[in-house]
Enzyme design. Sequence first.
Site, PDB file in Angstrom:
ATOM      1  N   HIS A 166       0.827  -1.204   0.000  1.00 53.01           N
ATOM      2  CA  HIS A 166       0.000   0.000   0.000  1.00 53.01           C
ATOM      3  C   HIS A 166       0.862   1.256   0.000  1.00 53.01           C
ATOM      4  O   HIS A 166       2.050   1.209   0.359  1.00 53.01           O
ATOM      5  CB  HIS A 166      -0.883   0.048   1.262  1.00 53.01           C
ATOM      6  CG  HIS A 166      -2.026  -0.904   1.270  1.00 53.01           C
ATOM      7  ND1 HIS A 166      -2.290  -1.735   2.350  1.00 53.01           N
ATOM      8  CD2 HIS A 166      -3.001  -1.156   0.357  1.00 53.01           C
ATOM      9  CE1 HIS A 166      -3.375  -2.447   2.102  1.00 53.01           C
ATOM     10  NE2 HIS A 166      -3.818  -2.130   0.895  1.00 53.01           N
ATOM     11  N   CYS A 253      -2.158   0.281   9.766  1.00 51.24           N
ATOM     12  CA  CYS A 253      -3.117  -0.731   9.306  1.00 51.24           C
ATOM     13  C   CYS A 253      -4.100  -1.156  10.386  1.00 51.24           C
ATOM     14  O   CYS A 253      -5.217  -1.598  10.083  1.00 51.24           O
ATOM     15  CB  CYS A 253      -2.380  -1.980   8.828  1.00 51.24           C
ATOM     16  SG  CYS A 253      -1.070  -1.687   7.638  1.00 51.24           S
TER      17      CYS A 253
END
Length: 278
Positions: A166, A253
């Site tokens: 990401h 996250c």
Amino acid sequence: MTRVTETLAITHLPSPRMNDALRTFIDVLPIDLALAARQHEGYRQMLARAGARIVVLEDNLAHPDAAFVEDTAIVLDEVAVLTSMGTASRRKETRGIEPELRRHRAEIVRIEPPATIEGGDVLRVGRTVFVGASGRTNLAGMDALEVVLRRFGYALRRVRIAGCLHLKTACTALPDGRLLVSPKWVDSQDLDGFPLLRVASAEPDAANVALVNGRLLADAAHPRTRDLLCAQGFDVDAVDLSEFAKAEGGVTCLSTLVASQQDDAPSDGGPLVGPAIG
């Protein structure tokens, strides 16, 4: 009575199926579930030390990647966007966070397939929203988010990344407006106009830090980058997240951060929403 802003950190307990979590750029190693649970508790305590109010969900325990709750939503001051996950096996996870988000945002927008976008690819810096072009976020997902952002005066910047999961694996925000980056994985030309601070060269995976109430939260596995940040004058707290790193997860996250308006009134000692930890 006045209204004050506080930071809510929505988290999700690790799944007992976490060993089946998706991996893309790393080898599959066994995850110690008991250790992961202790590390998650330590993570929640770190968030609380930074002044966040903790919400703990457990609706998605059947989903191996449930602890990585950041991917399920993009929360702005005006609206919450439920994402369309880049892997079909994770798309039902948004159902677990939606009821909690509805407590704090009057408007909820949902992005639907074939558009895909994950919260780990979205980094807000003021009125600029960087979006990573990754294997989990496609152009249709970026376009769908841009439609929402324009309504509220945000500008979307597309960022090329390579070799990592990401955007926030490779780039996160610092309190002074700089971006902490891993040059190995992000194209710095797409960050033009924003000053950069590079991670320690021996720690290319150290760029994922969370900014909570002016304090930086980091993974203890990256001491050189932590020293670098402290030398810049930042307050940094760190916790061991080794078991989550085995599932390609980092500090950001494990929570979805929500700026929440609350009445400044005497507390009755009860939790704000859901079970409060820390």
